[in-house]
Write an enzyme that holds these catalytic residues in place. Sequence first.
Site, mmCIF file in Angstrom:
data_model
loop_
_atom_site.group_PDB
_atom_site.id
_atom_site.type_symbol
_atom_site.label_atom_id
_atom_site.label_comp_id
_atom_site.label_asym_id
_atom_site.label_seq_id
_atom_site.Cartn_x
_atom_site.Cartn_y
_atom_site.Cartn_z
ATOM 1 N N LYS A 3 -4.234 0.076 -9.105
ATOM 2 C CA LYS A 3 -4.680 1.030 -8.082
ATOM 3 C C LYS A 3 -5.802 1.948 -8.588
ATOM 4 O O LYS A 3 -6.649 2.394 -7.815
ATOM 5 C CB LYS A 3 -3.497 1.888 -7.615
ATOM 6 C CG LYS A 3 -2.381 1.087 -6.939
ATOM 7 C CD LYS A 3 -2.787 0.599 -5.567
ATOM 8 C CE LYS A 3 -1.620 -0.036 -4.817
ATOM 9 N NZ LYS A 3 -2.053 -0.660 -3.553
ATOM 10 N N GLU B 40 -2.044 7.775 1.354
ATOM 11 C CA GLU B 40 -0.659 7.401 1.600
ATOM 12 C C GLU B 40 -0.140 6.743 0.329
ATOM 13 O O GLU B 40 -0.929 6.218 -0.451
ATOM 14 C CB GLU B 40 -0.588 6.404 2.767
ATOM 15 C CG GLU B 40 -0.882 4.943 2.388
ATOM 16 C CD GLU B 40 -2.319 4.688 1.958
ATOM 17 O OE1 GLU B 40 -3.181 5.542 2.251
ATOM 18 O OE2 GLU B 40 -2.575 3.658 1.309
ATOM 19 N N SER C 16 0.105 -6.756 -12.129
ATOM 20 C CA SER C 16 -0.629 -5.678 -11.461
ATOM 21 C C SER C 16 -0.168 -4.285 -11.851
ATOM 22 O O SER C 16 -0.900 -3.315 -11.673
ATOM 23 C CB SER C 16 -0.522 -5.856 -9.953
ATOM 24 O OG SER C 16 0.842 -5.913 -9.564
#
Lengths: 409, 277
Positions: free
Chosen positions: A85, A107, A373
């Site tokens: 991210k 969010e 990830s």
Amino acid sequence: MKLDTRYGTWGGVFVPELLVPALEQLEAAFVEARADAAFGARLDALLRDYAGRPTPLTRCERFGGGAGAAIWLKREDLLHGGAHKTNQALAQALLAQRMGKRRLIAETGAGQHGVATAMAGALLGLETRVYMGAADVTRQRPNVLRMELMGAEVVPVESGSRTLKDAINAALRDWAGSYEHTHYLLGSVTGPHPYPLMVREFQRVIGREARAQFLAAAGALPDVVVACVGGGSNAIGIFSDFIPDAGVRLVGVEAAGAGLDSGRHGATLARGAPGVLHGAHTLLLQDGDGQVSESHSIAAGLDYPGVGPEHVRLKETGRASYVACGDAEALAAFEELARTEGIIPALESAHALAEALRLAREGLAARILVNLSGRGDKDLDTVAALRRPGAQAAPGNGPEAGAPGGGRP
Amino acid sequence: MSGAGRYAAMFAALARRGEGAVVPFAVLGDPDMETSHAVLEALVAGGADALEVGLPFSDPIADGPAIQAADTRALKAGARTAACWELVRALRSAHPALPIGVLCYANLAVRAGLPRFYRDAAAAGADSVLVADAPMDEAEPFRAAAREAGVAFVAMVPPSATPRVVAAVARHAEGYTYVVSRPGVTGTDAAPRQGAAELVRALKRLAAAPPLVGFGVSTPAHVREALATGAAGAITGSAVVERVAHLRPGARDATVLTAFIREMKAASRPAAPPAKR
């Protein structure tokens, strides 16, 4: 809009007219920034010196051992913040600054995107507010504390199912009244154009690095690239640079939760129907009237009833295929990676690991690249609860059991 | 009479009397079908010039807390789209001349299939459909389905709209034009802003369908302010829905809503005396 907003028939800009100018401004800023060498240099420097890129490619020593296949991991878990991210949160925060916005909103589901946004906000001195479903606030406590330590305000969302879907609703509502000075730093390849395109371009670095690293290490391209899919940003990130390599299979892994026929899963590509949610025409888990369903997964980051529109297109054209992995298989892969490699993966990434194990054991691929990830520190409470005697990865036993609103027809 | 016809007749009659339109909004099936029917009848009894009714949706991103809660109440009580159409049908047969507009989110129409959705709306007796999350750049398929079914296509014009969008709405919108009074979502916490006057002037210059001002319209003073911009009337939603939220469970007595609309309606008449309490 100046760019194509669609992937085939999927995508688009389904937001109240009020927000269209803000999206047009964002698209223009993105196009300009991409052509600006100084922006690229600033982002590259941050990714290298602050976030730790490039991330390594690790060939597993023992994971999947004996199956005759080699499994490589792209180590986004080692990125600052603990997940992929960070790549695009830094990029979007720089864009926000470029547009003269002084405030970020985001969010978050599992909290990883919220943490990445809080980091970027702290680094660039931007006021940051993160909307998080009240049920997720409870099940992802450590990430709430991390965001707060970095100066972000975390707002629990009590409406609807009190999870990621409702956090996105709340962020969109905030933005409708604040777009003049606020950037909505959306966290996946979902939402209205230009987000699916922009987030893909900012996550493309994963696949660009991995492809070069793989060629250098193995002397060939992988047979298959595997990544988990919630909204789909880490999967798009690692797939994109392999798309022209026709011989490389691309496999996305959705959350089968308690089973595809249980009604408690997050497998939108497998079981969704066409619809419009959060700004995009895509596939959705929904009832016959078009009321959006609650999703379920052991992994909060896969617990979303929609999916990025480009994945729907990749499925439609056959360039990528999508499978689903249940809570129990993901948990088994989570434990196996920890035991055999000394790496604790995020429960989201564990879904991709489970598929890699299956491909290896069934002899379906010799060289497998998995996007790891994120790391699993955030999931330790969830896993501890599941490992207690008598517990199993099935509905009702996770810490999210008892979260209200799970029963919409 | 269908499509834009009932709106045109309403605006003509109001113009003859020198009045503005007061159009209340409520969510179909909130808090349940029977009470919702009583609420809508109470609004008409209070003097509503037209009704705007919302199909409940699980993810209403353009709505603030009051209307979100109304959608949730309706869905919890099991409101299905088919039952909502039945309620519209009942209103239509009771009030043959009353304009009835439907407000919804894109997914309900997409899921049903646009042709079927608009046919169902027309068959129930709805005059118009407004899709809150289909901006003009995405509106063409919705507009085509509306035209095919003989339903008026209504669009929203927010204060942020570019001249291109204002012109597109003026060219395509039928029945009335929904002027969004201020940024943000629906709700009574923020009053309308002055900016609406500019939009109303622009729309009139472009001969758009008559403008009704909505978002934050919750008092008789707001109705007067809306009319002072030159708008043809005002839409009041969250203030209605907040009153519905306070009805006792199972209440069939919705006279509080009749009284509210009567007050709002009094403010829509020329030289209205201060509203009596």
